[in-house]
Design an enzyme around this catalytic site. Structure first.
Site, mmCIF file in Angstrom:
data_model
loop_
_atom_site.group_PDB
_atom_site.id
_atom_site.type_symbol
_atom_site.label_atom_id
_atom_site.label_comp_id
_atom_site.label_asym_id
_atom_site.label_seq_id
_atom_site.Cartn_x
_atom_site.Cartn_y
_atom_site.Cartn_z
ATOM 1 N N CYS A 83 -4.471 -1.805 -1.570
ATOM 2 C CA CYS A 83 -4.697 -0.384 -1.818
ATOM 3 C C CYS A 83 -5.681 -0.278 -2.967
ATOM 4 O O CYS A 83 -5.467 -0.877 -4.030
ATOM 5 C CB CYS A 83 -3.355 0.257 -2.199
ATOM 6 S SG CYS A 83 -3.492 1.949 -2.780
ATOM 7 N N ASN A 84 -6.750 0.473 -2.755
ATOM 8 C CA ASN A 84 -7.753 0.622 -3.817
ATOM 9 C C ASN A 84 -7.205 1.422 -4.990
ATOM 10 O O ASN A 84 -7.475 1.113 -6.151
ATOM 11 C CB ASN A 84 -8.985 1.332 -3.274
ATOM 12 C CG ASN A 84 -9.819 0.444 -2.385
ATOM 13 O OD1 ASN A 84 -10.804 -0.128 -2.820
ATOM 14 N ND2 ASN A 84 -9.434 0.304 -1.126
ATOM 15 N N THR A 85 -6.427 2.461 -4.673
ATOM 16 C CA THR A 85 -5.914 3.335 -5.726
ATOM 17 C C THR A 85 -4.980 2.545 -6.635
ATOM 18 O O THR A 85 -5.072 2.614 -7.863
ATOM 19 C CB THR A 85 -5.176 4.537 -5.095
ATOM 20 O OG1 THR A 85 -5.970 5.051 -4.029
ATOM 21 C CG2 THR A 85 -4.937 5.623 -6.102
ATOM 22 N N GLY A 89 -3.459 8.649 -3.869
ATOM 23 C CA GLY A 89 -4.737 9.163 -4.373
ATOM 24 C C GLY A 89 -4.650 10.489 -5.099
ATOM 25 O O GLY A 89 -5.587 10.912 -5.768
ATOM 26 N N ASP A 125 0.879 -1.176 0.000
ATOM 27 C CA ASP A 125 0.000 0.000 0.000
ATOM 28 C C ASP A 125 0.912 1.220 0.000
ATOM 29 O O ASP A 125 2.139 1.090 0.122
ATOM 30 C CB ASP A 125 -0.889 -0.015 1.263
ATOM 31 C CG ASP A 125 -1.811 1.200 1.355
ATOM 32 O OD1 ASP A 125 -2.403 1.572 0.328
ATOM 33 O OD2 ASP A 125 -1.921 1.805 2.437
ATOM 34 N N SER A 126 0.313 2.403 -0.062
ATOM 35 C CA SER A 126 1.110 3.629 0.026
ATOM 36 C C SER A 126 1.602 3.883 1.456
ATOM 37 O O SER A 126 2.535 4.642 1.656
ATOM 38 C CB SER A 126 0.271 4.820 -0.431
ATOM 39 O OG SER A 126 -0.863 4.933 0.412
ATOM 40 N N CYS A 154 -10.970 2.719 0.366
ATOM 41 C CA CYS A 154 -9.581 3.083 0.611
ATOM 42 C C CYS A 154 -9.212 2.302 1.863
ATOM 43 O O CYS A 154 -9.968 2.307 2.845
ATOM 44 C CB CYS A 154 -9.449 4.582 0.855
ATOM 45 S SG CYS A 154 -7.805 5.068 1.450
ATOM 46 N N THR A 155 -8.084 1.613 1.800
ATOM 47 C CA THR A 155 -7.757 0.719 2.914
ATOM 48 C C THR A 155 -7.356 1.476 4.186
ATOM 49 O O THR A 155 -7.214 0.870 5.241
ATOM 50 C CB THR A 155 -6.644 -0.264 2.505
ATOM 51 O OG1 THR A 155 -5.547 0.481 1.953
ATOM 52 C CG2 THR A 155 -7.153 -1.266 1.483
ATOM 53 N N HIS A 156 -7.206 2.793 4.076
ATOM 54 C CA HIS A 156 -6.972 3.584 5.295
ATOM 55 C C HIS A 156 -8.276 3.756 6.102
ATOM 56 O O HIS A 156 -8.232 3.951 7.314
ATOM 57 C CB HIS A 156 -6.458 4.985 4.944
ATOM 58 C CG HIS A 156 -4.987 5.049 4.619
ATOM 59 N ND1 HIS A 156 -4.470 4.529 3.456
ATOM 60 C CD2 HIS A 156 -3.947 5.579 5.303
ATOM 61 C CE1 HIS A 156 -3.157 4.743 3.429
ATOM 62 N NE2 HIS A 156 -2.814 5.382 4.545
ATOM 63 N N GLU A 192 -3.212 8.604 7.942
ATOM 64 C CA GLU A 192 -1.797 8.205 7.918
ATOM 65 C C GLU A 192 -1.029 8.915 9.049
ATOM 66 O O GLU A 192 -0.132 8.347 9.663
ATOM 67 C CB GLU A 192 -1.183 8.557 6.558
ATOM 68 C CG GLU A 192 0.261 8.129 6.373
ATOM 69 C CD GLU A 192 0.456 6.639 6.048
ATOM 70 O OE1 GLU A 192 -0.507 5.989 5.639
ATOM 71 O OE2 GLU A 192 1.592 6.162 6.216
HETATM 72 N N1 DGL Z 1 -4.806 3.188 1.022
HETATM 73 C C1 DGL Z 1 -4.913 3.628 -0.311
HETATM 74 C C2 DGL Z 1 -6.201 3.174 -0.964
HETATM 75 O O1 DGL Z 1 -6.743 2.151 -0.570
HETATM 76 C C3 DGL Z 1 -4.595 5.011 -0.736
HETATM 77 C C4 DGL Z 1 -4.223 6.106 0.145
HETATM 78 C C5 DGL Z 1 -3.391 7.124 -0.597
HETATM 79 O O2 DGL Z 1 -2.178 6.908 -0.628
HETATM 80 O O3 DGL Z 1 -3.947 8.080 -1.172
HETATM 81 O O4 DGL Z 1 -6.673 3.761 -1.885
#
Ligand code: DGL
Length: 272
Positions: free
Chosen positions: A78-80, A47, A14-15, A191-193, A159
């Site tokens: 990570c979705n992005t 993102g 992930d990021s 978004c996994t966050h 984050e």
């Molecule tokens: N956790 C990431 C996601 O699921 C992206 C967060 C990011 O870096 O913008 O999209």
């Protein structure tokens, strides 16, 4: 499949800390599996980046996880990155290493629930702009009403560990009260966050809107694929390893909260 391959680790990236929500669910469901996690903190937030740039990051990280860490499967937590790079990664590694994204299992979980008529998706700008969720929902269930809202402040806020306070609640309320999200029966935390603020989201909706997050759904999908490919390990080999492209205190703290203080965290700038 040779025994050694099933004992290889699972690569997850992930990021930043978001993918830890997925890694934690994987570790709870498959406690014998060794995980190698890569948090690309240097390039966070994904993102706000272009699809081409995210794709380049994803290729570099996957190369490290497969060729240096010898992982047996890749989870794009990570979705992005799933929206930007899944197809490219899948096509490169097809027949060789399973690549799992977070979007497909989520879409399947939502469409399997017949009580949902209108679904709202909150995600990063790049995920919303990609149209991936919309397209996948439409293809599988055209009758489902779909709406998506970019919530760009949330990932960076989370984050940094900046949530569960008045300001973060105000930001969240501002987003969730947006007319795009009116009359939804379910919300997808795309978004996994966002699972880290799931409680606040549930409080906002007073428990009346179903909340979908990817952690367990993706862990179950991974288990199913590893079983199918005969890749589940039969013994615990080593401890989990965590890499970040740039050291941040907030990553170290969250990773320790998730995985305990004996965690092995290393900085590794793959772009040096
Ligand atoms: N956790 C990431 C996601 O699921 C992206 C967060 C990011 O870096 O913008 O999209």
């Amino acid at each position: 499949m040779p025994v050694e391959k099933s004992n290889a680790p699972i690569g997850i990236f992930d990021s930043g800390i978001g993918g830890l929500t997925v890694a934690k669910a994987i570790s709870a469901l498959l406690p014998n599996e060794e995980l190698v996690y890569f948090g690309d903190t240097m390039h966070m937030p994904y993102g706000e980046k272009s699809v081409n740039l995210i794709r380049a990051y994803a290729l570099k990280i996957t190369d490290f996880l497969l060729n240096v860490k010898k992982c047996k499967a890749i989870v794009i937590a990570c979705n992005t990155a799933s929206a930007a790079a899944y197809e490219v990664l899948r096509d490169i590694h097809i027949g060789n290493v399973p690549v799992i994204n977070v979007i497909d299992p989520m879409v399947e979980a939502v469409i399997a629930d017949n009580t949902i008529n209108r679904v709202g998706v909150i995600a990063t700008k790049t995920t919303v702009k990609s149209g991936t969720y919309q397209e996948k929902f439409y293809r599988r269930k055209p009758t489902l009403e779909f709406t998506a809202l970019a919530t760009p402040l949330l990932a960076s806020m989370i984050e940094e560990g900046f949530f569960n306070n008045n300001i973060s609640t105000a930001i969240l309320e501002k987003y969730l009260s947006h007319s795009e999200l009116d009359s939804i029966d379910a919300i997808v935390l795309a978004c996994t966050h966002y699972p880290l603020i799931k409680k606040e989201i549930d409080t906002y909706y007073k428990g009346k809107v179903k909340i979908f997050d990817s952690a367990e759904i993706v862990a179950n999908r991974l288990k199913w694929i590893l079983e199918k490919e005969n890749l589940l390990t039969d013994k615990r080999t080593k401890d989990n390893l965590f890499y970040i492209s740039d050291y941040t205190e907030s990553f170290a703290q969250t990773a320790q909260q998730f995985f305990g203080s004996n965690l092995q965290l290393k900085e590794n700038n793959l772009w040096e």
